[in-house]
Scaffold this motif. Structure first.
Motif, PDB file in Angstrom:
ATOM      1  N   ALA A  93       1.029  -0.727   0.282  1.00 33.39           N
ATOM      2  CA  ALA A  93       0.274  -0.357  -0.199  1.00 33.39           C
ATOM      3  C   ALA A  93       0.695   1.890   0.002  1.00 33.39           C
ATOM      4  O   ALA A  93       1.623   1.435   0.606  1.00 33.39           O
ATOM      5  CB  ALA A  93      -0.791  -0.230   1.152  1.00 33.39           C
ATOM      6  N   GLN A  94       1.135   1.566  -1.208  1.00 33.05           N
ATOM      7  CA  GLN A  94       1.848   2.536  -1.671  1.00 33.05           C
ATOM      8  C   GLN A  94       1.438   3.954  -0.691  1.00 33.05           C
ATOM      9  O   GLN A  94       0.655   4.408  -0.539  1.00 33.05           O
ATOM     10  CB  GLN A  94       2.303   2.821  -2.794  1.00 33.05           C
ATOM     11  N   VAL A  95       2.595   4.491  -0.442  1.00 33.07           N
ATOM     12  CA  VAL A  95       2.230   6.314   0.364  1.00 33.07           C
ATOM     13  C   VAL A  95       1.521   6.776  -1.354  1.00 33.07           C
ATOM     14  O   VAL A  95       1.907   6.384  -2.553  1.00 33.07           O
ATOM     15  CB  VAL A  95       3.450   7.236   0.344  1.00 33.07           C
ATOM     16  N   ASP A  96       1.176   7.836  -1.264  1.00 33.41           N
ATOM     17  CA  ASP A  96       0.375   8.844  -2.818  1.00 33.41           C
ATOM     18  C   ASP A  96       1.661   9.815  -3.038  1.00 33.41           C
ATOM     19  O   ASP A  96       0.832  10.517  -2.113  1.00 33.41           O
ATOM     20  CB  ASP A  96      -1.447   9.039  -2.399  1.00 33.41           C
ATOM     21  N   VAL A  97       2.212   9.362  -4.319  1.00 32.39           N
ATOM     22  CA  VAL A  97       2.712  11.067  -4.927  1.00 32.39           C
ATOM     23  C   VAL A  97       2.212  11.392  -6.067  1.00 32.39           C
ATOM     24  O   VAL A  97       2.716  12.041  -6.665  1.00 32.39           O
ATOM     25  CB  VAL A  97       4.261  10.812  -4.246  1.00 32.39           C
ATOM     26  N   GLY A  98       1.331  10.675  -6.412  1.00 32.92           N
ATOM     27  CA  GLY A  98       0.845  10.747  -7.517  1.00 32.92           C
ATOM     28  C   GLY A  98       1.402  10.214  -9.028  1.00 32.92           C
ATOM     29  O   GLY A  98       2.375   9.606  -8.589  1.00 32.92           O
ATOM     30  N   ALA A  99       0.812  10.455 -10.033  1.00 35.31           N
ATOM     31  CA  ALA A  99       1.246   9.597 -10.992  1.00 35.31           C
ATOM     32  C   ALA A  99       2.457  10.314 -11.501  1.00 35.31           C
ATOM     33  O   ALA A  99       2.738  11.813 -11.485  1.00 35.31           O
ATOM     34  CB  ALA A  99       0.400  10.032 -12.446  1.00 35.31           C
ATOM     35  N   ALA A 100       3.259   9.906 -12.425  1.00 34.56           N
ATOM     36  CA  ALA A 100       4.590  10.159 -13.036  1.00 34.56           C
ATOM     37  C   ALA A 100       4.261  11.319 -13.903  1.00 34.56           C
ATOM     38  O   ALA A 100       3.217  10.932 -14.543  1.00 34.56           O
ATOM     39  CB  ALA A 100       5.307   9.537 -12.684  1.00 34.56           C
ATOM     40  N   SER A 101       5.143  12.063 -13.892  1.00 32.72           N
ATOM     41  CA  SER A 101       5.022  12.998 -16.013  1.00 32.72           C
ATOM     42  C   SER A 101       5.213  12.693 -16.975  1.00 32.72           C
ATOM     43  O   SER A 101       6.291  11.045 -17.259  1.00 32.72           O
ATOM     44  CB  SER A 101       6.075  14.502 -15.281  1.00 32.72           C
ATOM     45  N   SER A 102       4.154  12.425 -17.332  1.00 28.52           N
ATOM     46  CA  SER A 102       4.719  11.533 -18.837  1.00 28.52           C
ATOM     47  C   SER A 102       5.497  12.645 -19.818  1.00 28.52           C
ATOM     48  O   SER A 102       5.880  11.759 -20.669  1.00 28.52           O
ATOM     49  CB  SER A 102       2.530  11.914 -20.086  1.00 28.52           C
ATOM     50  N   LEU A 103       6.250  13.441 -19.155  1.00 29.03           N
ATOM     51  CA  LEU A 103       6.943  14.497 -20.511  1.00 29.03           C
ATOM     52  C   LEU A 103       8.399  13.511 -20.507  1.00 29.03           C
ATOM     53  O   LEU A 103       8.784  13.371 -20.958  1.00 29.03           O
ATOM     54  CB  LEU A 103       7.615  15.442 -20.024  1.00 29.03           C
TER      55      LEU A 103
END
Length: 258
Positions: free
Chosen positions: A15-25
């Motif tokens: 259950a990972q901490v939430d840091v959001g999605a990685a940048s698609s760039l």
């Protein structure tokens, strides 16, 4: 030991901490290209250190400690980036007064003796530094930074896909030297603080050490040779944010210590 730890990590509930999605760039720079460039730069750095008799030998106690800590952290890396399963992780120590450490794309880690000696880091604090640097590599911040840097230099925008990956990939192949001097964004730093904190907590290192580490960094920030602080700015806000994140990983640490 590493095989056993990998098996433990694979069998653990995640259950990972939430840091959001990685940048698609970051996808505009092929991961393989950047990792190869990083490997070349890493090899050059080690060769220079070896020529200066600054590369720690295999039996060096500090190097052995660093590698033992890495052995505990690495099993949890692939949950953040599946490519990490194929990375050939390396950990080396260079004798220098410079207060610095980094992890390049592909899992190439270097610590300088300055950061260990001048800050008198505990094992838990070393794990926080290492976890943080590993997090930069796992979240591929260098790929994103290089794209943004080149976007400024050559006028690329989000529609750069029209140029084809080859154009950006060619640039990336020649950017290995920049990997050691990249300055990450504040959001990159916050993300790596939290991801690194989770990696270390899962490996059984005390999360509270993240606070004492940055308190030491803050107190010593006026010193010369603090390469780490040139790319990792410190301050009260960072320490407060770390303190706020401790409850997110405390149970993971407690589970690891059972």
């Amino acid at each position: 030991m590493l095989a056993a730890a990998l098996a433990l990590a694979a069998g653990a509930a995640w259950a990972q901490v939430d840091v959001g999605a990685a940048s698609s760039l970051r996808t505009l720079v092929p991961a393989e290209t950047l990792e190869q460039s990083a490997q070349q730069q890493y090899a050059q750095l080690l060769e220079q250190a070896r020529a200066q008799r600054a590369l720690a030998p295999e039996g060096n106690p500090q190097l052995r400690k660093l590698r033992a800590i890495a052995q505990r952290l690495i099993p949890y890396a692939a949950q953040w980036n599946p490519r990490a399963r194929q990375w050939r992780w390396e950990i080396n120590l260079i004798g220098s007064k410079e207060v610095n450490a980094f992890c390049m794309p592909g899992g190439k880690i270097v610590f300088y003796t300055g950061i260990l000696n001048q800050l008198q880091l505990t094992d838990d604090e070393i794990a926080m530094v290492m976890g943080h640097e590993m997090a930069h590599a796992l979240r591929e911040h260098a790929r994103e930074r290089l794209v943004k840097t080149q976007a400024t230099n050559i006028g690329l925008r989000l529609g750069a896909q029209l140029l084809g990956l080859g154009d950006v990939g060619t640039l990336a192949a020649n950017l290995g030297g920049q990997l050691l001097t990249l300055k990450f964004s504040r959001s990159d730093e916050s993300e790596s603080d939290l991801v690194g904190l989770e990696l270390a907590a899962r490996a059984g290192f005390n999360p509270q050490a993240s606070v004492t580490l940055w308190q030491k960094m803050s107190q010593a920030s006026g010193g010369e040779g603090f390469g780490f602080l040139s790319t990792h700015p410190t301050g009260p806000d960072r320490i407060h944010e770390l303190q706020a994140n401790l409850p997110k990983v405390q149970k993971l640490y407690e589970q690891a210590r059972r």
